[in-house]
Design a protein around this motif. Sequence first.
Motif, PDB file in Angstrom:
ATOM      1  N   GLU A 108      -5.360  -3.983  52.880  1.00  0.00           N
ATOM      2  CA  GLU A 108      -6.099  -3.964  54.150  1.00  0.00           C
ATOM      3  C   GLU A 108      -5.450  -4.895  55.184  1.00  0.00           C
ATOM      4  OE1 GLU A 108     -10.215  -4.996  53.287  1.00  0.00           O
ATOM      5  OE2 GLU A 108      -9.513  -6.357  51.729  1.00  0.00           O
ATOM      6  N   ARG A 109      -5.746  -4.537  56.415  1.00  0.00           N
ATOM      7  CA  ARG A 109      -5.096  -5.185  57.545  1.00  0.00           C
ATOM      8  C   ARG A 109      -5.242  -6.707  57.580  1.00  0.00           C
ATOM      9  NH1 ARG A 109      -5.657  -2.822  63.512  1.00  0.00           N
ATOM     10  NH2 ARG A 109      -4.835  -4.587  64.695  1.00  0.00           N
ATOM     11  N   LYS A 110      -6.381  -7.209  57.099  1.00  0.00           N
ATOM     12  CA  LYS A 110      -6.624  -8.648  57.239  1.00  0.00           C
ATOM     13  C   LYS A 110      -5.665  -9.503  56.402  1.00  0.00           C
ATOM     14  CE  LYS A 110     -10.769  -8.990  54.200  1.00  0.00           C
ATOM     15  NZ  LYS A 110     -10.312  -9.356  52.932  1.00  0.00           N
ATOM     16  N   VAL A 111      -4.998  -8.868  55.442  1.00  0.00           N
ATOM     17  CA  VAL A 111      -3.974  -9.555  54.655  1.00  0.00           C
ATOM     18  C   VAL A 111      -2.917 -10.202  55.569  1.00  0.00           C
ATOM     19  CG1 VAL A 111      -1.962  -8.941  53.212  1.00  0.00           C
ATOM     20  CG2 VAL A 111      -4.252  -8.208  52.538  1.00  0.00           C
ATOM     21  N   LEU A 150       0.816 -14.052  59.576  1.00  0.00           N
ATOM     22  CA  LEU A 150       1.696 -13.434  60.570  1.00  0.00           C
ATOM     23  C   LEU A 150       0.870 -13.023  61.782  1.00  0.00           C
ATOM     24  CD1 LEU A 150       3.860 -11.128  58.256  1.00  0.00           C
ATOM     25  CD2 LEU A 150       4.476 -13.376  59.164  1.00  0.00           C
ATOM     26  N   ASP A 151       1.487 -13.132  62.939  1.00  0.00           N
ATOM     27  CA  ASP A 151       0.830 -12.811  64.186  1.00  0.00           C
ATOM     28  C   ASP A 151       0.779 -11.280  64.381  1.00  0.00           C
ATOM     29  OD1 ASP A 151      -0.132 -13.025  66.782  1.00  0.00           O
ATOM     30  OD2 ASP A 151       1.918 -12.926  67.589  1.00  0.00           O
ATOM     31  N   GLU A 152      -0.401 -10.747  64.651  1.00  0.00           N
ATOM     32  CA  GLU A 152      -0.573  -9.288  64.765  1.00  0.00           C
ATOM     33  C   GLU A 152       0.309  -8.685  65.838  1.00  0.00           C
ATOM     34  OE1 GLU A 152      -3.916  -7.067  64.440  1.00  0.00           O
ATOM     35  OE2 GLU A 152      -4.699  -8.177  62.709  1.00  0.00           O
ATOM     36  N   ALA A 153       0.306  -9.304  67.019  1.00  0.00           N
ATOM     37  CA  ALA A 153       1.034  -8.708  68.147  1.00  0.00           C
ATOM     38  C   ALA A 153       2.527  -8.578  67.809  1.00  0.00           C
ATOM     39  CB  ALA A 153       0.849  -9.564  69.398  1.00  0.00           C
ATOM     40  N   THR A 157       3.304  -3.729  63.989  1.00  0.00           N
ATOM     41  CA  THR A 157       3.864  -2.720  64.900  1.00  0.00           C
ATOM     42  C   THR A 157       4.399  -1.552  64.080  1.00  0.00           C
ATOM     43  OG1 THR A 157       6.067  -3.664  64.737  1.00  0.00           O
ATOM     44  CG2 THR A 157       4.644  -4.554  66.468  1.00  0.00           C
ATOM     45  N   ALA A 158       4.767  -0.486  64.788  1.00  0.00           N
ATOM     46  CA  ALA A 158       5.288   0.712  64.118  1.00  0.00           C
ATOM     47  C   ALA A 158       6.587   0.416  63.363  1.00  0.00           C
ATOM     48  CB  ALA A 158       5.529   1.817  65.139  1.00  0.00           C
ATOM     49  N   ASP A 159       7.384  -0.499  63.892  1.00  0.00           N
ATOM     50  CA  ASP A 159       8.621  -0.870  63.197  1.00  0.00           C
ATOM     51  C   ASP A 159       8.431  -2.098  62.314  1.00  0.00           C
ATOM     52  OD1 ASP A 159      10.009   1.170  64.219  1.00  0.00           O
ATOM     53  OD2 ASP A 159      11.186  -0.003  65.664  1.00  0.00           O
ATOM     54  N   GLY A 160       7.180  -2.528  62.204  1.00  0.00           N
ATOM     55  CA  GLY A 160       6.887  -3.701  61.399  1.00  0.00           C
ATOM     56  C   GLY A 160       5.980  -3.345  60.233  1.00  0.00           C
ATOM     57  N   PHE A 208      -0.402   2.992  59.137  1.00  0.00           N
ATOM     58  CA  PHE A 208      -1.669   3.705  59.355  1.00  0.00           C
ATOM     59  C   PHE A 208      -2.862   2.745  59.331  1.00  0.00           C
ATOM     60  CE2 PHE A 208       1.361   6.548  57.267  1.00  0.00           C
ATOM     61  CZ  PHE A 208       1.497   7.514  58.261  1.00  0.00           C
ATOM     62  N   GLY A 209      -2.694   1.623  60.015  1.00  0.00           N
ATOM     63  CA  GLY A 209      -3.800   0.671  60.112  1.00  0.00           C
ATOM     64  C   GLY A 209      -3.882  -0.292  58.936  1.00  0.00           C
ATOM     65  N   ASN A 210      -3.047  -0.086  57.920  1.00  0.00           N
ATOM     66  CA  ASN A 210      -2.997  -1.018  56.786  1.00  0.00           C
ATOM     67  C   ASN A 210      -1.692  -1.809  56.818  1.00  0.00           C
ATOM     68  OD1 ASN A 210      -5.463  -0.225  55.363  1.00  0.00           O
ATOM     69  ND2 ASN A 210      -4.408   1.733  55.094  1.00  0.00           N
ATOM     70  N   VAL A 211      -1.616  -2.747  55.883  1.00  0.00           N
ATOM     71  CA  VAL A 211      -0.374  -3.516  55.740  1.00  0.00           C
ATOM     72  C   VAL A 211       0.388  -2.967  54.542  1.00  0.00           C
ATOM     73  CG1 VAL A 211       0.509  -5.770  55.019  1.00  0.00           C
ATOM     74  CG2 VAL A 211      -1.210  -5.616  56.834  1.00  0.00           C
ATOM     75  N   ASN A 212       1.695  -2.735  54.726  1.00  0.00           N
ATOM     76  CA  ASN A 212       2.516  -2.156  53.660  1.00  0.00           C
ATOM     77  C   ASN A 212       3.641  -3.138  53.321  1.00  0.00           C
ATOM     78  OD1 ASN A 212       4.638  -0.706  52.382  1.00  0.00           O
ATOM     79  ND2 ASN A 212       3.794   1.235  53.122  1.00  0.00           N
ATOM     80  N   TYR A 213       3.614  -3.654  52.092  1.00  0.00           N
ATOM     81  CA  TYR A 213       4.590  -4.682  51.705  1.00  0.00           C
ATOM     82  C   TYR A 213       6.011  -4.129  51.644  1.00  0.00           C
ATOM     83  CZ  TYR A 213       1.236  -8.421  50.460  1.00  0.00           C
ATOM     84  OH  TYR A 213       0.290  -9.412  50.476  1.00  0.00           O
ATOM     85  N   LEU A 214       6.159  -2.908  51.103  1.00  0.00           N
ATOM     86  CA  LEU A 214       7.516  -2.358  51.014  1.00  0.00           C
ATOM     87  C   LEU A 214       8.095  -2.145  52.415  1.00  0.00           C
ATOM     88  CD1 LEU A 214       9.686  -1.382  48.971  1.00  0.00           C
ATOM     89  CD2 LEU A 214       8.893   0.947  49.418  1.00  0.00           C
ATOM     90  N   LYS A 215       7.221  -1.701  53.303  1.00  0.00           N
ATOM     91  CA  LYS A 215       7.655  -1.454  54.678  1.00  0.00           C
ATOM     92  C   LYS A 215       8.147  -2.758  55.320  1.00  0.00           C
ATOM     93  CE  LYS A 215       6.295   0.848  58.908  1.00  0.00           C
ATOM     94  NZ  LYS A 215       5.325   0.658  59.960  1.00  0.00           N
TER      95      LYS A 215
END
Length: 483
Positions: free
Chosen positions: A173-176, A183-186, A190-193, A197-204
């Motif tokens: 979930e995003r709050k991670v 880490l700062d959201e702004a 991001t799409a390159d970060g 899809f609204g979640n946090v992806n570690y591999l990405k």
Amino acid sequence: MKPVLFVATEAAPFIKTGGMGDVVGSLPKELGRLGMEARVILPKSGDIPSRWCENMVFLGQFDVPVGWRRQYCGLFKLEHQGLTCYFIDNEYYFKRQGLYGFGDDAERFAYYCRAVLEALPRLDFQPQILHCHDWHTAVLPVLLEEHYRRREGYSALRTVLTIHNIEYQGVFERKVLGDLLELDEAKYFTADGLDFFGNVNYLKAGIAFADVITTVSKSYAQEILTPEGGRQLDGLLRRREGDLFGIVNGIDCELYNPGRDDSLAVKYTHRSIGRKQMNKIKLQEQLGLPIKPETPLLAMVSRLVEAKGLDLVAEVLEELMALDLQLVVLGTGEEKYESMLRVASHRFPGKLSANIFFDDTLSRKIYASSDLLLMPSLAEPCGISQLIALRYGSLPVVRETGGLKDTVLPYNEYTGTGNGFSFTHYNPQDMLHTIKRALKFFHDQEVWPELVKAAMSSDFSWHKSALEYAKVYERLQASEGKA
Ligand code: GLC
């Protein structure tokens, strides 16, 4: 050449649940033979057998920030047969049964990556490249960028991420992002970060922030760039295509050597393949199959899951069992495939031996005794069974995907080239047809021994691949100025 630290969660022989553990346990040794210094760091998991823990040396302890908290970290070291491995100790996070699949995995691996970064100045070794493996360690490059880059000793560090399987990404979930990674959201969501899809992806995170990305075969490196194979990371991967390299895995040819393998009833080499049959007789006896050395023995040593092509096998099992062959299966996995095979072994006694467990010794006996190894995977980043099978003179029958495509060259009866059999489309009839074609050549006394010799002479040692990794590391050195 710069020293490298492999940051991973498994390394054979200390702890291993899959092929990644084999790679992390063997590649650093081969890099060592090329004159590089390569060491490994792992979590001190509760599943590491006590015989290893007893020999670990304590190097010190410190605190690691995880969000607003600070957590204990103990640092240990162990050397074994030329491999130097460090261990991150925190019993709350790692003294568990099993390595992955816990509700707090986002926190456990955020902690682990930070602990590795905090451990660096405390090691008796100064790596200049951190080589991460799979999603568990893939947030390290972004943590390095945000929290460590400006500190002394960290500014020149370079990172490599190896993707062993893109199916597993570590999505939370995003709050991670704020709570655990700080880490700062702004800046980072991001799409390159890290936004997936609204979640946090570690591999990405690793794909976005590592200096170089590698994966475990050339074909798989191409496949993950496509929408079909990229598991929704293909867009970002395409943007990083210039930094993506496919390097096929090797196997430890000393560990897997039919000429020296004490697990076998009879040892043999490519010069004495006649002796291979004696292993078959012993295995047929052990598994309660009719003792018929002239009957082709088809083997599957595999996790019993869909990605490995088990549904193809299920669909044509009747037709397969109608052929003149014996089928031996070894492995565990999804309940539906396990029970399908158990039931079938009662329906086809004397033809099918279903061994629903894993046992290293039995697996070696099966590689040595079988004539063919079936591996009809839907997807296979590299695959190791087909490499071991080749080394033991069992001809792989594979689907042309990922590393299977890169390591198994289909037999061409006109030119005499090839070391196995393969089919293109993920389709049960094509698989069956390919098995039948292989059986035809099995009964050809002139062709078959040559094929077995060709298989056993294929070179899948780590040497060539280690040279390619060395080049990737060198490239990082060359690009340093521009960073
Ligand atoms: C993963 C892949 C497998 C590969 C292994 C080692 O387990 O599924 O194909 O051989 O990693 O890289």
